[in-house]
Write a protein that holds these residues in place. Structure first.
Motif, PDB file in Angstrom:
ATOM      1  N   LEU A  20       0.830  -1.208   0.000  1.00 51.14           N
ATOM      2  CA  LEU A  20       0.000   0.000   0.000  1.00 51.14           C
ATOM      3  C   LEU A  20       0.862   1.255   0.000  1.00 51.14           C
ATOM      4  O   LEU A  20       0.545   2.243  -0.668  1.00 51.14           O
ATOM      5  CB  LEU A  20      -0.923  -0.012   1.222  1.00 51.14           C
ATOM      6  CG  LEU A  20      -2.055  -1.050   1.191  1.00 51.14           C
ATOM      7  CD1 LEU A  20      -2.796  -1.082   2.522  1.00 51.14           C
ATOM      8  CD2 LEU A  20      -3.026  -0.779   0.049  1.00 51.14           C
ATOM      9  N   VAL A  21       1.953   1.219   0.759  1.00 51.76           N
ATOM     10  CA  VAL A  21       2.880   2.352   0.758  1.00 51.76           C
ATOM     11  C   VAL A  21       3.489   2.533  -0.632  1.00 51.76           C
ATOM     12  O   VAL A  21       3.597   3.652  -1.145  1.00 51.76           O
ATOM     13  CB  VAL A  21       3.981   2.145   1.816  1.00 51.76           C
ATOM     14  CG1 VAL A  21       5.092   3.176   1.649  1.00 51.76           C
ATOM     15  CG2 VAL A  21       3.393   2.227   3.215  1.00 51.76           C
ATOM     16  N   LEU A  22       3.876   1.429  -1.246  1.00 49.02           N
ATOM     17  CA  LEU A  22       4.479   1.482  -2.570  1.00 49.02           C
ATOM     18  C   LEU A  22       3.522   2.088  -3.590  1.00 49.02           C
ATOM     19  O   LEU A  22       3.929   2.874  -4.458  1.00 49.02           O
ATOM     20  CB  LEU A  22       4.886   0.071  -2.999  1.00 49.02           C
ATOM     21  CG  LEU A  22       5.566  -0.083  -4.358  1.00 49.02           C
ATOM     22  CD1 LEU A  22       6.895   0.661  -4.370  1.00 49.02           C
ATOM     23  CD2 LEU A  22       5.779  -1.561  -4.681  1.00 49.02           C
ATOM     24  N   ALA A  23       2.249   1.736  -3.507  1.00 54.34           N
ATOM     25  CA  ALA A  23       1.269   2.231  -4.469  1.00 54.34           C
ATOM     26  C   ALA A  23       0.827   3.658  -4.176  1.00 54.34           C
ATOM     27  O   ALA A  23       0.587   4.438  -5.106  1.00 54.34           O
ATOM     28  CB  ALA A  23       0.047   1.308  -4.484  1.00 54.34           C
ATOM     29  N   GLY A  24       0.731   4.010  -2.883  1.00 50.65           N
ATOM     30  CA  GLY A  24       0.152   5.298  -2.530  1.00 50.65           C
ATOM     31  C   GLY A  24       1.117   6.404  -2.188  1.00 50.65           C
ATOM     32  O   GLY A  24       0.793   7.584  -2.342  1.00 50.65           O
ATOM     33  N   LEU A  25       2.333   6.058  -1.734  1.00 53.69           N
ATOM     34  CA  LEU A  25       3.270   7.094  -1.288  1.00 53.69           C
ATOM     35  C   LEU A  25       3.667   8.070  -2.395  1.00 53.69           C
ATOM     36  O   LEU A  25       3.745   9.287  -2.134  1.00 53.69           O
ATOM     37  CB  LEU A  25       4.513   6.432  -0.687  1.00 53.69           C
ATOM     38  CG  LEU A  25       5.545   7.390  -0.071  1.00 53.69           C
ATOM     39  CD1 LEU A  25       4.912   8.207   1.046  1.00 53.69           C
ATOM     40  CD2 LEU A  25       6.759   6.632   0.444  1.00 53.69           C
ATOM     41  N   PRO A  26       3.927   7.622  -3.631  1.00 52.16           N
ATOM     42  CA  PRO A  26       4.266   8.609  -4.678  1.00 52.16           C
ATOM     43  C   PRO A  26       3.169   9.650  -4.873  1.00 52.16           C
ATOM     44  O   PRO A  26       3.467  10.834  -5.083  1.00 52.16           O
ATOM     45  CB  PRO A  26       4.453   7.747  -5.928  1.00 52.16           C
ATOM     46  CG  PRO A  26       4.853   6.409  -5.401  1.00 52.16           C
ATOM     47  CD  PRO A  26       4.071   6.236  -4.134  1.00 52.16           C
ATOM     48  N   LEU A  27       1.904   9.226  -4.805  1.00 50.87           N
ATOM     49  CA  LEU A  27       0.808  10.190  -4.952  1.00 50.87           C
ATOM     50  C   LEU A  27       0.799  11.177  -3.798  1.00 50.87           C
ATOM     51  O   LEU A  27       0.620  12.390  -3.999  1.00 50.87           O
ATOM     52  CB  LEU A  27      -0.526   9.442  -5.026  1.00 50.87           C
ATOM     53  CG  LEU A  27      -1.777  10.330  -5.080  1.00 50.87           C
ATOM     54  CD1 LEU A  27      -1.754  11.218  -6.317  1.00 50.87           C
ATOM     55  CD2 LEU A  27      -3.037   9.486  -5.044  1.00 50.87           C
ATOM     56  N   VAL A  28       0.995  10.681  -2.580  1.00 47.27           N
ATOM     57  CA  VAL A  28       1.020  11.577  -1.419  1.00 47.27           C
ATOM     58  C   VAL A  28       2.144  12.598  -1.553  1.00 47.27           C
ATOM     59  O   VAL A  28       1.965  13.796  -1.282  1.00 47.27           O
ATOM     60  CB  VAL A  28       1.185  10.751  -0.120  1.00 47.27           C
ATOM     61  CG1 VAL A  28       1.382  11.677   1.077  1.00 47.27           C
ATOM     62  CG2 VAL A  28      -0.023   9.848   0.094  1.00 47.27           C
ATOM     63  N   ILE A  29       3.313  12.136  -1.993  1.00 51.25           N
ATOM     64  CA  ILE A  29       4.451  13.044  -2.168  1.00 51.25           C
ATOM     65  C   ILE A  29       4.134  14.112  -3.212  1.00 51.25           C
ATOM     66  O   ILE A  29       4.416  15.310  -3.013  1.00 51.25           O
ATOM     67  CB  ILE A  29       5.709  12.248  -2.576  1.00 51.25           C
ATOM     68  CG1 ILE A  29       6.158  11.359  -1.416  1.00 51.25           C
ATOM     69  CG2 ILE A  29       6.829  13.193  -2.993  1.00 51.25           C
ATOM     70  CD1 ILE A  29       7.309  10.447  -1.761  1.00 51.25           C
ATOM     71  N   MET A  30       3.506  13.707  -4.312  1.00 52.09           N
ATOM     72  CA  MET A  30       3.163  14.675  -5.353  1.00 52.09           C
ATOM     73  C   MET A  30       2.130  15.680  -4.861  1.00 52.09           C
ATOM     74  O   MET A  30       2.243  16.885  -5.138  1.00 52.09           O
ATOM     75  CB  MET A  30       2.635  13.935  -6.586  1.00 52.09           C
ATOM     76  CG  MET A  30       3.677  13.108  -7.321  1.00 52.09           C
ATOM     77  SD  MET A  30       5.012  14.091  -8.014  1.00 52.09           S
ATOM     78  CE  MET A  30       4.134  15.094  -9.204  1.00 52.09           C
ATOM     79  N   LEU A  31       1.136  15.206  -4.127  1.00 53.27           N
ATOM     80  CA  LEU A  31       0.105  16.108  -3.621  1.00 53.27           C
ATOM     81  C   LEU A  31       0.675  17.110  -2.624  1.00 53.27           C
ATOM     82  O   LEU A  31       0.237  18.268  -2.564  1.00 53.27           O
ATOM     83  CB  LEU A  31      -1.021  15.303  -2.973  1.00 53.27           C
ATOM     84  CG  LEU A  31      -1.858  14.427  -3.913  1.00 53.27           C
ATOM     85  CD1 LEU A  31      -2.913  13.659  -3.132  1.00 53.27           C
ATOM     86  CD2 LEU A  31      -2.514  15.273  -5.001  1.00 53.27           C
ATOM     87  N   LEU A  32       1.654  16.688  -1.840  1.00 51.64           N
ATOM     88  CA  LEU A  32       2.274  17.596  -0.880  1.00 51.64           C
ATOM     89  C   LEU A  32       3.255  18.544  -1.555  1.00 51.64           C
ATOM     90  O   LEU A  32       3.429  19.695  -1.115  1.00 51.64           O
ATOM     91  CB  LEU A  32       3.007  16.794   0.198  1.00 51.64           C
ATOM     92  CG  LEU A  32       2.126  15.959   1.144  1.00 51.64           C
ATOM     93  CD1 LEU A  32       2.996  15.143   2.089  1.00 51.64           C
ATOM     94  CD2 LEU A  32       1.181  16.863   1.929  1.00 51.64           C
ATOM     95  N   ALA A  33       3.891  18.083  -2.632  1.00 52.04           N
ATOM     96  CA  ALA A  33       4.926  18.899  -3.277  1.00 52.04           C
ATOM     97  C   ALA A  33       4.347  19.947  -4.227  1.00 52.04           C
ATOM     98  O   ALA A  33       4.910  21.038  -4.366  1.00 52.04           O
ATOM     99  CB  ALA A  33       5.896  17.995  -4.038  1.00 52.04           C
ATOM    100  N   LEU A  34       3.237  19.623  -4.891  1.00 51.57           N
ATOM    101  CA  LEU A  34       2.717  20.535  -5.907  1.00 51.57           C
ATOM    102  C   LEU A  34       2.368  21.931  -5.382  1.00 51.57           C
ATOM    103  O   LEU A  34       2.674  22.930  -6.042  1.00 51.57           O
ATOM    104  CB  LEU A  34       1.490  19.911  -6.582  1.00 51.57           C
ATOM    105  CG  LEU A  34       1.784  18.929  -7.721  1.00 51.57           C
ATOM    106  CD1 LEU A  34       0.511  18.279  -8.209  1.00 51.57           C
ATOM    107  CD2 LEU A  34       2.491  19.645  -8.860  1.00 51.57           C
ATOM    108  N   PRO A  35       1.736  22.071  -4.210  1.00 45.97           N
ATOM    109  CA  PRO A  35       1.406  23.431  -3.757  1.00 45.97           C
ATOM    110  C   PRO A  35       2.631  24.288  -3.453  1.00 45.97           C
ATOM    111  O   PRO A  35       2.548  25.521  -3.476  1.00 45.97           O
ATOM    112  CB  PRO A  35       0.579  23.180  -2.483  1.00 45.97           C
ATOM    113  CG  PRO A  35       0.079  21.785  -2.610  1.00 45.97           C
ATOM    114  CD  PRO A  35       1.161  21.048  -3.326  1.00 45.97           C
ATOM    115  N   PHE A  36       3.754  23.647  -3.138  1.00 42.32           N
ATOM    116  CA  PHE A  36       4.930  24.410  -2.704  1.00 42.32           C
ATOM    117  C   PHE A  36       6.068  24.381  -3.724  1.00 42.32           C
ATOM    118  O   PHE A  36       6.868  25.314  -3.782  1.00 42.32           O
ATOM    119  CB  PHE A  36       5.433  23.852  -1.364  1.00 42.32           C
ATOM    120  CG  PHE A  36       4.366  23.770  -0.314  1.00 42.32           C
ATOM    121  CD1 PHE A  36       3.919  24.899   0.333  1.00 42.32           C
ATOM    122  CD2 PHE A  36       3.779  22.546   0.005  1.00 42.32           C
ATOM    123  CE1 PHE A  36       2.926  24.828   1.293  1.00 42.32           C
ATOM    124  CE2 PHE A  36       2.797  22.458   0.975  1.00 42.32           C
ATOM    125  CZ  PHE A  36       2.362  23.610   1.629  1.00 42.32           C
TER     126      PHE A  36
END
Length: 294
Positions: A20-36
Motif C-alpha cells: 500500500l505504501v508502494l502504491a500510494g506514497l508517490p501520490l502523497v508526495i506529489m500532492l504535498l509537493a505541488l502546492p509548494f
C-alpha cells in the motif's frame, strides 16, 4: 482452487502495508509537493501535452519502482517458511509444494506490479490535472479534448496491462533463478548469481569470444523494457509533429500495433528459452521445498 486463493490471501496479509505504501506514497508526495514546489516546462507545451507526458511518466515510474521492490524481495521468499519454522505447519495442511511456491511467485512477480500499475494509472490522472491547473489555471481543464483523452486512455490501459504481464514473463528467468539460488545460498544468492552469470559471461565473451550469456541477458532486458514502455520499434513511431490532437487520434491504433509487436516477441526462440528456463527453476524450487519439509 480455494487453497490457492487462501495462499494468495496469506501473501496479502503479510505484505499489505508495504504494498500500500508502494502504491500510494508517490501520490502523497506529489500532492504535498505541488502546492509548494515549482513546475517548469519549456514553454511550448499545451495542456494536452502536459496531461499525456505527466500521466504516462508517472505511471511508468511507479510501476518500475514496484518491479525494483519485488526484485529485491524475491530472494527472501523461497526460504521464508523454513526460516520462520512454519514449514511444519504447512506440511500439516492439504497444501502442495507447487501451490505454495506458485502462489508466492504469482503474487510477487505478477499481481503486485499489476495492481500498483493500475493504482498508478488512476493516480496519474489526478497528478496530471493538478499540474495543468498549476501551469494554466483551472479554466484549462474545460478546454482539454476529453473525448480524445478518454479514447486514448481506453487504448493505453490495456496495453499497459499487457506490458506488465509480458514484463513478468521476461523477468521470470532471472528472478526465478535468484529465488532458486536463495534456497541453497540464502543471503549470498544475489552476489553469487551475479558473479557467476556476469563474471562467467564476461570470461566467455572476452576469453573465448562466446557472448551468448551477455547477449541473452541483454535481449531479456530489452524485451522487458519494450513490454513496459511503448517505445516503438523498427521505425514505428508516433507522429507528434502535427500537434497533440493528431497524436491523440493516432494513439489507439498505435497502441494496438505496439501491443501486437511485443506479444509477438513471445513466439520466438528467446521466448521459448525464457519459458523453459523459468519453468525449470520453478520445478527445482518446488523440489527443494519438499526437501525442507522432509
Amino acid at each position: 482452487m480455494m487453497t490457492f486463493k487462501t495462499l494468495l490471501h496469506r501473501e496479502w496479509m503479510q505484505h499489505q502495508t508495504g504494498w500500500l505504501v508502494l502504491a500510494g506514497l508517490p501520490l502523497v508526495i506529489m500532492l504535498l509537493a505541488l502546492p509548494f514546489g515549482g513546475v517548469h516546462m519549456d514553454g511550448g507545451e499545451s495542456a494536452t501535452d502536459v496531461v499525456l507526458v505527466i500521466s504516462g511518466g508517472y505511471t511508468l515510474l511507479v510501476t518500475l519502482m514496484a518491479w525494483m521492490a519485488v526484485s529485491f524481495q524475491a530472494t527472501s521468499l523461497a526460504r521464508r517458511d523454513q526460516q520462520d519454522r512454519s514449514i511444519e505447519f504447512w506440511r500439516s495442511l492439504p497444501v502442495s509444494d507447487w501451490q505454495a511456491v506458485g502462489a508466492t511467485s504469482l503474487m510477487h512477480l505478477l499481481l503486485v506490479p499489476l495492481v500498483v500499475m493500475l493504482v498508478a494509472a488512476v493516480s496519474a490522472v489526478l497528478v496530471a490535472l493538478l499540474v495543468v491547473m498549476r501551469l494554466y489555471g483551472a479554466a484549462a481543464l474545460v478546454d482539454l479534448p476529453w473525448l480524445s483523452l478518454i479514447a486514448a486512455a481506453a487504448a493505453t490501459v490495456p496495453r499497459m496491462v499487457l506490458g506488465v504481464l509480458l514484463a513478468a514473463f521476461w523477468a521470470a528467468p532471472m528472478l526465478m533463478l535468484l529465488m532458486l539460488a536463495s534456497t541453497w545460498l540464502k543471503r549470498w544468492a544475489v552476489p553469487v548469481v551475479l558473479a557467476v552469470v556476469g563474471g562467467g559471461g564476461a570470461i566467455l565473451k572476452y576469453a573465448y569470444q562466446q557472448a551468448w550469456v551477455h547477449d541473452t541477458l541483454g535481449d531479456l532486458a530489452e524485451r522487458f523494457l519494450w513490454a513496459m514502455i511503448p517505445l516503438g520499434r523498427d521505425g514505428h513511431r508516433l507522429d507528434v509533429e502535427q500537434g497533440p490532437a493528431s497524436a491523440l487520434a493516432q494513439l489507439p491504433s498505435w497502441m494496438l500495433e505496439d501491443g501486437l509487436r511485443v506479444l509477438g516477441d513471445v513466439v520466438t526462440p528467446l521466448g521459448l528459452f525464457a519459458a523453459v528456463f523459468a519453468a525449470a527453476c520453478f520445478a527445482l524450487q518446488v523440489q527443494r521445498r519438499r526437501q525442507f519439509g522432509a
